[in-house]
Design an enzyme around this catalytic site. Structure first.
Site, PDB file in Angstrom:
ATOM      1  N   GLU A   1       5.433   4.327   2.654  1.00  0.00           N
ATOM      2  CA  GLU A   1       4.935   4.198   3.828  1.00  0.00           C
ATOM      3  C   GLU A   1       6.177   4.224   4.905  1.00  0.00           C
ATOM      4  O   GLU A   1       7.088   3.212   4.854  1.00  0.00           O
ATOM      5  CB  GLU A   1       4.024   3.038   4.459  1.00  0.00           C
ATOM      6  CG  GLU A   1       2.574   3.211   3.681  1.00  0.00           C
ATOM      7  CD  GLU A   1       1.863   2.146   4.243  1.00  0.00           C
ATOM      8  OE1 GLU A   1       1.937   1.665   5.346  1.00  0.00           O
ATOM      9  OE2 GLU A   1       0.936   1.830   3.421  1.00  0.00           O
TER      10      GLU A   1
ATOM     11  N   GLU B   1       0.636  -3.773   0.129  1.00  0.00           N
ATOM     12  CA  GLU B   1       0.806  -4.809   0.911  1.00  0.00           C
ATOM     13  C   GLU B   1       0.007  -6.080   0.603  1.00  0.00           C
ATOM     14  O   GLU B   1      -0.434  -6.916   1.434  1.00  0.00           O
ATOM     15  CB  GLU B   1       0.509  -4.345   2.395  1.00  0.00           C
ATOM     16  CG  GLU B   1       1.344  -3.168   2.636  1.00  0.00           C
ATOM     17  CD  GLU B   1       1.655  -2.951   4.155  1.00  0.00           C
ATOM     18  OE1 GLU B   1       0.902  -3.668   5.262  1.00  0.00           O
ATOM     19  OE2 GLU B   1       2.366  -2.306   4.811  1.00  0.00           O
TER      20      GLU B   1
HETATM   21  O1  AHR Z   1      -0.002   3.120   8.068  1.00  0.00           O
HETATM   22  C1  AHR Z   1      -0.681   2.083   8.648  1.00  0.00           C
HETATM   23  C2  AHR Z   1      -0.706   0.743   7.960  1.00  0.00           C
HETATM   24  O2  AHR Z   1       0.553   0.367   8.107  1.00  0.00           O
HETATM   25  C3  AHR Z   1      -1.158   0.645   6.469  1.00  0.00           C
HETATM   26  O3  AHR Z   1      -2.685   0.642   6.364  1.00  0.00           O
HETATM   27  C4  AHR Z   1      -0.484  -0.501   6.072  1.00  0.00           C
HETATM   28  O4  AHR Z   1      -0.168  -0.434   4.620  1.00  0.00           O
HETATM   29  C5  AHR Z   1       0.558  -0.790   6.736  1.00  0.00           C
HETATM   30  O5  AHR Z   1       0.844  -1.870   7.253  1.00  0.00           O
END
Ligand code: AHR
Length: 499
Positions: A301, A173
């Site tokens: 994610e 990110e």
């Molecule tokens: O999964 C929680 C958070 O979500 C992670 O740390 C981040 O990469 C995303 O914003």
């Protein structure tokens, strides 16, 4: 009667086991308590990993695990997590709850966890606040099999042989918690950092993953690829995509995991289905730079993100998990299968006690969530071949802008020649009679299992078996077709043996 067509003669692509991957971050009670309790805990454990959790994860054949974050990775300095535990640095986990991180779970412990699970390793490097040297040395520490400062340090810390790092994330990110970079800048940084992520073991090359977009940020995908591909460079194995299902679409009021009505149900599933639009949109941009689809889309994610359970630390992201989450998982996993030409890995966020967890723990107690049961059914797709299939659908839902198709599906053939069909019924009201036709193939036998219940049915530590799969035997076989009824609000797996 709804028709579901399957053509067992047309294979559409390989289903990497990694499509059912997981993510574990130093966040809340995911690593500490949820997975790692330490050797001296009263909770039964092997080398500090709790036995009940590891056994439950082995039942779903976790294929790959991403670690240590997430935003945590952007501030993680790996040398803090090696060597004698009593000497490891303590720090504040600034992203997640401001709690003390004692670094007792570090590289050796992660590798031990993956050994126990029998899964591939996906390490996410720190580009946000870490140096090139730090990233380079971490890779040397983990994978170099000769004489070198880092390999010698690993040996001094008790691990003679190098480990295998299957995937390495070059940043996380970086458009946000990983440094607030612009895509052109990140693209250049990617070129630089990845240069020093050396492949010391030519037999097991590290697959490097570039940081991809947040949801529909197509500009990020385009500019990163343009920069990385400039002057014919372009080296990467994969590019990530992060997309979470928020019932309301609003970060400041996401909605409750347990208290929701029919409208919230359909809004949540509608938000989930946006995943397909994102895969197509980012995929189209990737096609321009990589028409042969050599670079995997790595959706590392995904999952539901609700308001935290009342009374819990807001920084711990602990939430319950209902039949709604089961549908979200079933829909997403079907989508990843359908797009296996581009999507090569996906990691649910997160494995234990955080966001859409497959397992929840409280002290020595553990429950498998409805999402765990979906992974348990879908594991039959791992390493299979996607078959051509389609289902007739109609729209269901209560609001004009939150209509969803009533059914989703995907079908694969496993190595033993069996067909595995996974079907989700998104309707809260209607059961559907389905006739599934197998082109030019007669059916010898069918067996099935189903997960169904009220929309907010869930498992608790007091009632851990409220939601679980049951045998599904009500299938009639007639030559080249089978007939069955998919109940409302359900996820179904059928195993079909052709003659
Ligand atoms: O999964 C929680 C958070 O979500 C992670 O740390 C981040 O990469 C995303 O914003």
């Amino acid at each position: 009667m709804t028709k579901l067509y399957v053509n067992p003669k047309v294979k559409k692509g390989h289903l990497n086991p990694e499509l059912q991957g997981h993510f574990s971050e130093h966040l809340g009670r995911c690593i500490y308590e949820g997975i790692y309790v330490g050797e001296n805990s009263d909770i039964p454990n092997v080398n500090g990993m709790r036995t009940d959790v590891v056994e439950a994860l082995k039942e779903i054949h976790v294929p790959v695990l991403r670690w240590p974050g997430g935003c945590f990775a952007d501030e993680y300095h790996w040398k803090d997590g090696i060597g004698p535990r009593e000497g490891r640095k303590k720090m504040i986990n600034t992203h997640w709850g401001g709690v003390v991180e004692d670094n007792s779970f570090g590289t050796h412990e992660f590798m031990e966890l993956c050994r126990q699970l029998g899964c591939k390793t996906y390490i996410n490097g720190n580009m946000g606040s870490g140096t090139v040297q730090e990233m380079s040395e971490w890779v040397e520490y983990m994978t170099f099999d000769g004489v070198s400062p880092m390999a010698d340090l690993r040996k001094a810390n008790g691990h003679e042989a190098p480990w295998t790092v299957d995937y390495f994330g070059v940043g996380n990110e970086n458009w946000g918690c990983g440094g607030n970079m612009r895509p052109e800048f990140y693209g250049d940084m990617y070129r630089r950092y990845q240069t020093y992520v050396r492949n010391y073991n030519s037999g097991k090359p590290i697959h490097k993953i570039a940081c991809g977009a947040n949801a529909e940020d197509y500009h990020w995908t385009d500019k990163v690829l343009e920069t990385v591909f400039d002057h014919g460079f372009g080296y990467m194995s994969g590019m990530s995509l992060h997309y979470y299902t928020l019932p309301t679409g609003k970060w400041d009021k996401k909605g409750s995991a347990l208290e929701f009505d029919e409208k919230d149900w359909y809004r949540t599933l509608k938000a989930t289905l946006k995943m397909e639009q994102l895969i197509r949109g980012h995929g189209a941009i990737m096609d321009q730079y990589d028409p042969k689809k050599k670079i995997g889309m790595i959706i590392d994610e995904w999952g539901t993100w609700y308001d935290v359970e009342p009374g819990t630390n807001p920084g711990f992201l602990y939430q319950q998990n209902t039949m709604r989450d089961a549908l979200v998982a079933g829909i997403n996993l079907n989508l990843f299968n359908k797009h296996c030409d581009r999507v090569k890995m996906a990691n649910i966020a997160q494995m234990v006690n955080v966001l859409q967890a497959v397992i929840l723990t409280e002290g020595a107690k553990m429950v498998k969530t409805p999402t765990w049961y979906v992974f348990h059914m879908y594991q039959h797709h791992q390493d299979g071949e996607l078959m051509e299939s389609s289902v007739e659908t109609k729209e269901v839902g209560l609001e004009e802008d939150a209509k969803v198709p009533n059914l989703t599906e995907s079908v694969s053939m496993s190595r033993d020649g069996k067909l595995h069909m996974t079907i989700t019924n998104l309707s809260l009201e209607e059961n559907y009679e389905v006739e599934s036709v197998f082109a030019d193939s007669r059916v010898k036998a069918v067996k099935g299992e189903i997960l169904t219940g009220d929309r907010s049915a869930h498992n608790t530590f007091e009632a851990p078996n409220e939601v679980h799969t049951e045998e599904f035997a009500a299938v009639s076989v007639d030559g080249d077709r089978i007939r069955f009824t998919v109940p409302a609000c359900s996820v179904l797996h059928l195993e079909v043996t052709p003659e």
